[in-house]
Write a protein that holds these residues in place. Structure first.
Motif, PDB file in Angstrom:
ATOM      1  N   ARG A   1      -0.340  -6.073  -9.526  1.00 57.09           N
ATOM      2  CA  ARG A   1      -0.675  -4.843 -10.575  1.00 57.09           C
ATOM      3  C   ARG A   1      -1.185  -3.622  -9.704  1.00 57.09           C
ATOM      4  NH1 ARG A   1      -4.385  -6.300 -15.387  1.00 57.09           N
ATOM      5  NH2 ARG A   1      -5.908  -4.971 -13.727  1.00 57.09           N
ATOM      6  N   LEU A   2      -0.818  -2.577 -10.320  1.00 58.14           N
ATOM      7  CA  LEU A   2      -1.029  -1.361  -9.568  1.00 58.14           C
ATOM      8  C   LEU A   2      -2.582  -1.001  -9.331  1.00 58.14           C
ATOM      9  CD1 LEU A   2       1.428   1.356 -11.291  1.00 58.14           C
ATOM     10  CD2 LEU A   2       1.480   0.042  -9.036  1.00 58.14           C
ATOM     11  N   ASP A   3      -3.577  -1.547 -10.386  1.00 52.89           N
ATOM     12  CA  ASP A   3      -4.862  -1.181  -9.975  1.00 52.89           C
ATOM     13  C   ASP A   3      -5.618  -2.621  -9.392  1.00 52.89           C
ATOM     14  OD1 ASP A   3      -4.470  -3.249 -12.352  1.00 52.89           O
ATOM     15  OD2 ASP A   3      -5.850  -1.874 -13.650  1.00 52.89           O
ATOM     16  N   ASP A   4      -4.812  -3.261  -8.464  1.00 52.59           N
ATOM     17  CA  ASP A   4      -5.277  -4.468  -7.973  1.00 52.59           C
ATOM     18  C   ASP A   4      -6.808  -4.333  -7.349  1.00 52.59           C
ATOM     19  OD1 ASP A   4      -3.432  -6.624  -8.554  1.00 52.59           O
ATOM     20  OD2 ASP A   4      -2.352  -6.526  -6.767  1.00 52.59           O
TER      21      ASP A   4
ATOM     22  N   ILE B   1       6.340  -4.813  -8.598  1.00 51.35           N
ATOM     23  CA  ILE B   1       6.358  -4.882 -10.034  1.00 51.35           C
ATOM     24  C   ILE B   1       8.041  -4.725 -10.285  1.00 51.35           C
ATOM     25  CG2 ILE B   1       5.813  -3.376 -12.096  1.00 51.35           C
ATOM     26  CD1 ILE B   1       3.002  -3.154 -10.583  1.00 51.35           C
ATOM     27  N   ARG B   2       8.695  -3.854  -9.810  1.00 50.82           N
ATOM     28  CA  ARG B   2      10.009  -3.504 -10.031  1.00 50.82           C
ATOM     29  C   ARG B   2      10.823  -4.836  -9.936  1.00 50.82           C
ATOM     30  NH1 ARG B   2      14.748  -2.811  -7.749  1.00 50.82           N
ATOM     31  NH2 ARG B   2      13.868  -3.193  -5.592  1.00 50.82           N
TER      32      ARG B   2
ATOM     33  N   HIS C   1      -0.235  -3.525   1.734  1.00 55.01           N
ATOM     34  CA  HIS C   1      -0.047  -3.610   0.240  1.00 55.01           C
ATOM     35  C   HIS C   1      -0.414  -2.514  -0.537  1.00 55.01           C
ATOM     36  CE1 HIS C   1      -0.419  -8.080   1.246  1.00 55.01           C
ATOM     37  NE2 HIS C   1       0.688  -7.928   1.044  1.00 55.01           N
ATOM     38  N   SER C   2      -0.031  -1.236  -0.265  1.00 58.37           N
ATOM     39  CA  SER C   2      -0.153  -0.059  -0.767  1.00 58.37           C
ATOM     40  C   SER C   2       0.498   0.437  -1.999  1.00 58.37           C
ATOM     41  CB  SER C   2      -0.054   1.230   0.131  1.00 58.37           C
ATOM     42  OG  SER C   2       1.309   1.183   0.488  1.00 58.37           O
ATOM     43  N   MET C   3       0.541   1.380  -2.752  1.00 58.10           N
ATOM     44  CA  MET C   3       1.052   1.853  -4.110  1.00 58.10           C
ATOM     45  C   MET C   3       2.426   1.695  -3.958  1.00 58.10           C
ATOM     46  SD  MET C   3      -0.461   2.137  -6.707  1.00 58.10           S
ATOM     47  CE  MET C   3      -1.969   2.611  -6.789  1.00 58.10           C
TER      48      MET C   3
ATOM     49  N   LYS D   1       3.392  -2.329  -4.027  1.00 58.58           N
ATOM     50  CA  LYS D   1       2.761  -2.698  -5.290  1.00 58.58           C
ATOM     51  C   LYS D   1       4.032  -2.364  -6.496  1.00 58.58           C
ATOM     52  CE  LYS D   1      -2.093  -2.523  -4.883  1.00 58.58           C
ATOM     53  NZ  LYS D   1      -3.231  -1.830  -5.023  1.00 58.58           N
ATOM     54  N   LYS D   2       4.346  -0.870  -6.337  1.00 57.22           N
ATOM     55  CA  LYS D   2       5.527  -0.627  -7.339  1.00 57.22           C
ATOM     56  C   LYS D   2       6.750  -1.507  -7.050  1.00 57.22           C
ATOM     57  CE  LYS D   2       3.978   3.985  -8.308  1.00 57.22           C
ATOM     58  NZ  LYS D   2       3.766   5.485  -7.737  1.00 57.22           N
TER      59      LYS D   2
END
Ligand SMILES: [Zn+2]
Length: 187
Positions: free
Chosen positions: A105-108, A88-89, A79-81, A84-85
């Protein structure tokens, strides 16, 4: 309740709709039991297989499928960046996600506290496609993997000082993987 065939058709549809047809052709299996605690699906990248928990309400099964497809788009990332992106996309593209997948969210990671569950889930996710690698993992490697993907104290000793349970959780996770492998071998 959607079966594997229906989810397989959705995989093809979503692949065209949201991934530009770029994901390799995964097989989709509906399974009775998933070893991951609290997770409803998993992506076995090496085997190009997505497993979805049996008996989920349709909207959860569909959201889980998209969650796993986002893993397929970023193999081994957990579940890395990038994952996550991707989530969200997908949400912004109108993909049918439901919470918690709809709330990524990016800042989970709040920067404060790593829970045992987070640590374990991340390891399981990072290595679900390569259990042999997880079984060989040292505690330092496991921590480095977690911090790289999610965040946390920047040195191994700082991490262990704050989260002394990390070794025990790694041990538990290895045990679970070993049992799962045994089960698979028996089939
Ligand atoms: Zn996941």
């Amino acid at each position: 309740v959607l079966n594997g065939k229906q989810l397989g058709a959705l995989f093809k549809q979503f692949n065209q709709q949201y991934f530009g047809g770029k994901l390799p052709a995964y097989r989709i299996h509906v399974v009775r039991r998933i070893t991951r605690v609290g997770e409803s699906g998993r992506c076995l990248e090496r085997r190009m297989l997505i497993e979805i928990q049996h008996g989920l309400p349709d909207e959860d099964a569909i959201s889980t499928l998209l969650h796993e497809m986002a893993h397929a788009a970023h193999p081994k990332g957990g579940h890395s960046m990038p994952w996550k992106k991707e989530m969200i996309r997908l949400r912004e593209a109108g993909a049918p996600l439901v919470p918690p997948d709809a709330r990524v969210r990016l800042d989970d990671w709040d920067g404060n506290r790593v829970t045992r569950r987070m640590f374990r889930t991340e390891l399981e996710d990072a290595f679900c496609g390569s259990p042999d690698d997880l079984l060989k993992l040292t505690l330092s490697q496991a921590i480095r993997c977690f911090v790289g993907n999610v965040g946390g104290p920047s040195t191994i000793s700082a991490f262990l000082k704050k989260y002394p349970w990390a070794g025990a959780v790694l041990k538990e996770t290895k045990k679970e993987f070993r049992e799962y492998q045994k089960q698979q071998a028996a089939h």
